[in-house]
Design an enzyme around this catalytic site. Sequence first.
Site, short mmCIF file in Angstrom:
data_model
loop_
_atom_site.label_atom_id
_atom_site.label_comp_id
_atom_site.label_asym_id
_atom_site.label_seq_id
_atom_site.Cartn_x
_atom_site.Cartn_y
_atom_site.Cartn_z
CG ASP A 44 -1.80 -1.20 1.35
OD1 ASP A 44 -2.37 -1.59 0.32
OD2 ASP A 44 -1.92 -1.78 2.45
CD GLU A 219 -9.25 -1.99 -1.52
OE1 GLU A 219 -10.04 -2.25 -0.60
OE2 GLU A 219 -8.37 -2.78 -1.90
#
Length: 590
Positions: A44, A219
Amino acid sequence: MASFLKRIAALSAVLVGCGVKAQSEQPGFNGRFFNPIIPGFHPDPSCIFVKTNQTFFCASSTFNVFPGIPIHSSKDLTNWRLIGHVLNRESQLPELTASVGSTSGIWAPALREHNGTFYLLTTMVHDKKADNDSSRWDNIIFSTTDLWDESKWSKAVHVPFNGYDISPHWDDEGNSYIVGSHAWKVAYGIHLAKVDLKTGTVLSNWTNLWNGTGGIAPEGPHIFKKDAWYYLMIAEGGTGLLHMETIARSRNLYGPYDPNPSNPILTNANTTEYFQAVGHADLFQDGRGNWWGVALAVRAGPEWLNFPLGRETVLYNVTWQNGSWPQLQHPVRGDMFGWLMPGGIHDAPGTGPFASDGDVYISFPPNSRIPPHFVYWRPPIKENYVISPPGKLNSLELKPSKLNLTGTDGNSNAPGGITFISRRQVDTFFTYSLTFDYEPKAAEEEAGISLFLSQNHHARFGITTLPLANSSSMTLVPHFRFHAISYIPVPADVVVPVPEAWRGKPLTLSLRTVNQTHYEFGAGPSDKSDRPRSIAEVSGEIISWGFTGALVGAYATSNGGNGSTSAYVTDWNYEGWGQVREIWNGTLRA
Ligand SMILES: *[C@@H]1O[C@H](CO)[C@@H](O)[C@H](O)[C@H]1NC(C)=O
Ligand SMILES: *[C@@H]1O[C@H](CO)[C@@H](O)[C@H](O)[C@H]1NC(C)=O
Ligand SMILES: *[C@@H]1O[C@H](CO)[C@@H](O)[C@H](O)[C@H]1NC(C)=O
Ligand SMILES: *[C@@H]1O[C@H](CO)[C@@H](O)[C@H](O)[C@H]1NC(C)=O
Ligand SMILES: *[C@@H]1O[C@H](CO)[C@@H](O)[C@H](O)[C@H]1NC(C)=O
Ligand SMILES: *[C@@H]1O[C@H](CO)[C@@H](O)[C@H](O)[C@H]1NC(C)=O
Ligand SMILES: *[C@@H]1O[C@H](CO)[C@@H](O)[C@H](O)[C@H]1NC(C)=O
Ligand SMILES: *[C@@H]1O[C@H](CO)[C@@H](O)[C@H](O)[C@H]1NC(C)=O
Ligand SMILES: *[C@@H]1O[C@H](CO)[C@@H](O)[C@H](O)[C@H]1NC(C)=O
Ligand SMILES: *[C@@H]1O[C@H](CO)[C@@H](O)[C@H](O)[C@H]1NC(C)=O
Ligand SMILES: *[C@@H]1O[C@H](CO)[C@@H](O)[C@H](O)[C@H]1NC(C)=O
Ligand SMILES: *[C@@H]1O[C@H](CO)[C@@H](O)[C@H](O)[C@H]1NC(C)=O
């Protein structure tokens, strides 16, 4: 600088194999670079370029691991040093101690600078709650004006938002906004609100901006304002084989957002590439104005079976012309060409270790500190890790926790914590070893090393004390014990007495990769009076699961009993000796 030069030499050796290659074939020249740029468990990614310092900074997610949210710095996008952790004191976020399950804890960060302040927005995910329960999602903001001193990062400021993966945006008037996401029906899609980032106060209602192109789990949103357009870039498809990045844009911050007809703009889905699950991207410009992007990727191949390193940080170059959609180079591969690296190869600022450094026989002398890249499973109980205790100078004392690495249920913490100290596996091929001065006294007391993904996915290999099998005597004798746990079948436990000639001596326990899929645990007397023996083998498949990546480290436990014998460890060594970056016709190439 010496370590930097050594590193460049090592890089060349690993990457080009034997023989001397022309300078033009090394990273950094002609825009050539190698992925992953930050290897091992670094998912991420979110990165920025700070113009005044001509330096790149990247953050990544850490789930239950502490310290959390590492920041790496680089001048050239190739050499990345760890400069600190955003989450470095338990008091910043006491909730992490109670985190349940290895896919909860700290999720995706967003790193941004605004008017001299650095912001790190993320979500602390509480497990054991329904996905539609808004109290599962604890959204938080950290800030600092000094990235170089990790103690300056603020405590977590909480923002009420029913969702996760929050990222900030500022308008030209200085108003601040947060964009965040939710994968479940109760608040599906990407949402925006005006938020005071200092206090976490939400100053408007949440507006649903976009739901993506139809992939599951829209997301990881980021908003970029460019050439009078608002671009909203998100990840979709879930963080597995169908992962992808998509984008939409609007003339107004609140939309409506029109999707790019060429979506997805980044993906390795439906390819035979070694790097899979490419997505969760971020974009930034270098000092020459060239655009680049980072994403997470998994070195799994489309077979998706063996990927112990988990989700790593990869780089690609981007073309983003005025008024046009950004073009992100993909498929993402291990060996790529982008823009000329900003200024060629440069040492990264700071004094921390490089992301791909090994550990050379680390000992723990008086007044030294635990190396900055070592991590614990949740915030540590500090008294359980003592540097250079009296009588055992230069060692690290590990006081046993009642909990073993599995704990009570494979997911939870309990008072006393789990005594485990580790580092990331950052190479496809490596050897890890550690010397134990340890004489367990109570039955089942145990200390050793582990190949660890989570409480319920790991292999551990330790020294314990048990009665001899098939013996009428209950006298306790030191044994080696190997034990593994996973969601797939694991090899049977191996329990063998420590050879008599080795008893009472410090023992070196080791873990090494046998080949690209298998690991081997071994042991020998540290005085080398006998040859080390291989004791157990295990496949990386048992830790190819979830959101995190392999750690290697040392543990000490009483296995639920009352034993309190400490283990004293020295000579912590981790040596990487190969990085597989691609597959050609079934053959792995470094
Ligand atoms: C940038 O450099 C200046 C001067 O060296 C320093 O004061 C400042 O802290 C640095 N900022 C960052 C973000 O590195
Ligand atoms: C930027 O920071 C300075 C110093 O902290 C402050 O005085 C100023 O108001 C800030 N400007 C904006 C637009 O937030
Ligand atoms: C959440 O989901 C559960 C079952 O999945 C359901 O029983 C409950 O009503 C839902 N709650 C809300 C607020 O939607
Ligand atoms: C939020 O929406 C409600 C209902 O639409 C409205 O009454 C309220 O004023 C809004 N609040 C803000 C801060 O905009
Ligand atoms: C997103 O999905 C939700 C739930 O299905 C729906 O109510 C909403 O209208 C959608 N939003 C957009 C912008 O399409
Ligand atoms: C990959 O293939 C699947 C199945 O055919 C399809 O649903 C999906 O949209 C494809 N994804 C991409 C990014 O091409
Ligand atoms: C793109 O826009 C910027 C300002 O937004 C301008 O400075 C630049 O010259 C433009 N470039 C081209 C190629 O049009
Ligand atoms: C990436 O960089 C190369 C130069 O090495 C260039 O030819 C290519 O167009 C760039 N691709 C993108 C998508 O920016
Ligand atoms: C113990 O006895 C069992 C059954 O006789 C035998 O299979 C096993 O190998 C023995 N174990 C050891 C360590 O001698
Ligand atoms: C890797 O090593 C394991 C254990 O020794 C072995 O079973 C497996 O066949 C090896 N795989 C390859 C591709 O050589
Ligand atoms: C690990 O701890 C649990 C809970 O205390 C216990 O049930 C289990 O037997 C322990 N494992 C070993 C190998 O002792
Ligand atoms: C892969 O194998 C095919 C068929 O054997 C061959 O034609 C091709 O050149 C090979 N590719 C590489 C990159 O070695």
